[in-house]
Every structure is written in C-alpha cells, then in structure tokens.
Design a protein around this motif. Structure first.
Motif, PDB file in Angstrom:
ATOM      1  N   MET A 147      -1.099  18.363  -4.060  1.00 58.44           N
ATOM      2  CA  MET A 147      -0.910  17.465  -2.919  1.00 58.44           C
ATOM      3  C   MET A 147      -1.625  17.995  -1.662  1.00 58.44           C
ATOM      4  O   MET A 147      -2.189  17.229  -0.879  1.00 58.44           O
ATOM      5  N   HIS A 157      -8.394  13.862   2.013  1.00 58.55           N
ATOM      6  CA  HIS A 157      -7.964  12.454   1.965  1.00 58.55           C
ATOM      7  C   HIS A 157      -9.040  11.461   2.408  1.00 58.55           C
ATOM      8  O   HIS A 157      -9.015  10.305   2.001  1.00 58.55           O
ATOM      9  N   THR A 169      -5.826  14.233 -10.728  1.00 60.54           N
ATOM     10  CA  THR A 169      -4.636  13.964  -9.907  1.00 60.54           C
ATOM     11  C   THR A 169      -4.996  13.896  -8.429  1.00 60.54           C
ATOM     12  O   THR A 169      -4.544  13.000  -7.698  1.00 60.54           O
ATOM     13  N   VAL A 170      -5.821  14.832  -7.972  1.00 59.63           N
ATOM     14  CA  VAL A 170      -6.242  14.822  -6.569  1.00 59.63           C
ATOM     15  C   VAL A 170      -7.020  13.548  -6.259  1.00 59.63           C
ATOM     16  O   VAL A 170      -6.802  12.912  -5.222  1.00 59.63           O
ATOM     17  N   LEU A 222      -4.659  10.600  -5.881  1.00 60.32           N
ATOM     18  CA  LEU A 222      -3.941  10.601  -4.601  1.00 60.32           C
ATOM     19  C   LEU A 222      -4.868  10.199  -3.452  1.00 60.32           C
ATOM     20  O   LEU A 222      -4.476   9.422  -2.563  1.00 60.32           O
ATOM     21  N   ASP A 276       2.947   5.878  -4.708  1.00 59.13           N
ATOM     22  CA  ASP A 276       3.368   7.258  -4.954  1.00 59.13           C
ATOM     23  C   ASP A 276       3.865   7.890  -3.650  1.00 59.13           C
ATOM     24  O   ASP A 276       3.216   7.797  -2.609  1.00 59.13           O
ATOM     25  N   ARG A 310       3.879  10.853  -2.739  1.00 60.30           N
ATOM     26  CA  ARG A 310       2.921  11.842  -2.217  1.00 60.30           C
ATOM     27  C   ARG A 310       1.836  11.166  -1.395  1.00 60.30           C
ATOM     28  O   ARG A 310       1.404  11.692  -0.354  1.00 60.30           O
ATOM     29  N   ILE A 366       1.096  11.802   2.650  1.00 59.17           N
ATOM     30  CA  ILE A 366      -0.232  12.126   3.194  1.00 59.17           C
ATOM     31  C   ILE A 366      -0.639  11.115   4.261  1.00 59.17           C
ATOM     32  O   ILE A 366      -1.157  11.471   5.327  1.00 59.17           O
TER      33      ILE A 366
END
Length: 220
Positions: free
Chosen positions: A1, A8, A28-29, A32, A54, A56, A60
């Motif tokens: 995360m 991001h 996974t990154v 996200l 999600d 997470r 963010i």
C-alpha cells in the motif's frame, strides 16, 4: 500500500506504461494505483463506488486529497472551491469506511475554509459539539451542504443561528435514542435572540473537552 501511495500519480502524470510498473512493483500495486486514478473523474464513478472501492484505494485517495487541501492556497480560487465541494460531496462521506475519521474531519474543515460561509460553518460546528459523537458528523455534513446552497452571507448566517438555537433540544432527543426530524431550512426554530446563541456557545465550549472531537477511533 505504501508503494501504491508513493506511485499513485505515476500512470496519470508520466509516460510509464502499466506493464513496466507491474514488472517493478507487482500487479497489486498497479491495481491500487489504477483504482486511485479512477476516482479522479467523478462523472464516471459507478453508483456503488463507495461500497465497492478497495479500502486501501480510499485511504490513498483521502491522503492525497488532504495534501491537496492543505496546500490549496497556491491554487486559483475557482479550482480551490471546486476541489472543496468535490471533497465534501464525495470523499468526506467515505472516510468512515476507510477507518480514517480524523482525516474526514480535517477534510471537512479545510473544505469549509475554501467555500463561502466560513464563519457560519464555524458557528454550526461549535454548536454541534452538543450532539452525540456518533451522530455529529452525519448532521454537520448535511447542514454544510444546505449552508453552501444558500444565496448569500445573510441567509447563511440566519440558517446557522437557527440551527444553533435548535441544537440543545435535538441533542437531548438524540441522547434519548429517538430519531429527530432533520433540521433543514424549512424546518428550523425561530430566529434566536443573541443571549440564546451566547448560551449555546458557552455550553459548547464547556462540553468540547468532555465530549471530544467526534465519531471514534479510526486510524491516524
């Protein structure tokens, strides 16, 4: 995360392709980061995004928006107001689901500071300290929306004073466990006298430390 939070805006702001990002940091990154980017366009969000996104990704996005509003003084006024309204409508309500209630409260405060009616909002927030913590955020959020729909400072001030005058009775009703009627522009008490407002604010200041800042122990 943490990797996703640091990266991001890579897909949006650079020429880095998804496969390259995935090869370096994993699928996974990338998932996200892609989820955070999807929240940038409110017009394209599905109706159930608040429930299906999600947690997470929400965390963010909330952290990113908090940084945006903390540095909003460097933005043009129209952009500041647009981001503030968007934050109140979209992101403050999901802070609880992300278990980031303190972040939600700061987002609410910073958004109000960038919209008309800052003084009226401060009055409502001071009076709302009388309400039970579990209910306070929901009512303040709704009242803030009503406040910014009003046409001018006089109408906003009148609305805020009327709400403050009705809060002691509403707080007592909530603490008894009865569902009160929501206080709206068409359903508020008489315009209060100055001594009524002063009495409520004295109570609010006296109770602020005992009642606390609101809705509960989320993550910081």
């Amino acid at each position: 995360m943490i990797c996703a939070a640091l990266l991001h805006d890579v897909l949006e702001d650079t020429g880095c392709p998804e496969p390259e990002l995935a090869a370096a940091f994993g699928e996974t990154v990338v998932r996200l980061v892609r989820g955070v980017s999807a929240l940038d366009d409110p017009e394209r969000l599905p109706p159930d995004w608040r429930d299906t996104t999600d947690e997470r990704v929400l965390a963010i996005k909330l952290a990113d928006r908090l940084h945006n509003l903390r540095t909003a003084r460097f933005l043009p006024e129209d952009k500041r107001r647009r981001k503030a309204r968007e934050t109140l409508e979209l992101f403050v309500p999901v802070a609880g689901r992300a278990r980031l209630e303190p972040v939600g409260r700061e987002l609410q405060r910073l958004s109000a500071a960038n919209l008309p009616g800052r003084g009226s909002f401060a009055l409502i927030a001071a009076g709302a300290v009388l309400l039970p913590p579990g209910a306070r955020a929901r009512y303040v959020e709704e009242w803030l929306g009503e406040l910014h729909a009003l046409p001018g400072p006089r109408a906003r001030a009148r609305f805020a004073l009327q709400l403050v005058a009705g809060m002691p009775r509403m707080a007592a009703t909530l603490r008894r466990g009865n569902a009160p009627r929501v206080l709206r522009r068409g359903n508020v008490p008489r315009v209060p006298r100055r001594e009524d407002v002063s009495r409520v604010l004295r109570r609010a200041r006296a109770l602020r430390g005992r009642i606390g800042g609101g809705g509960g122990g989320g993550r910081g």
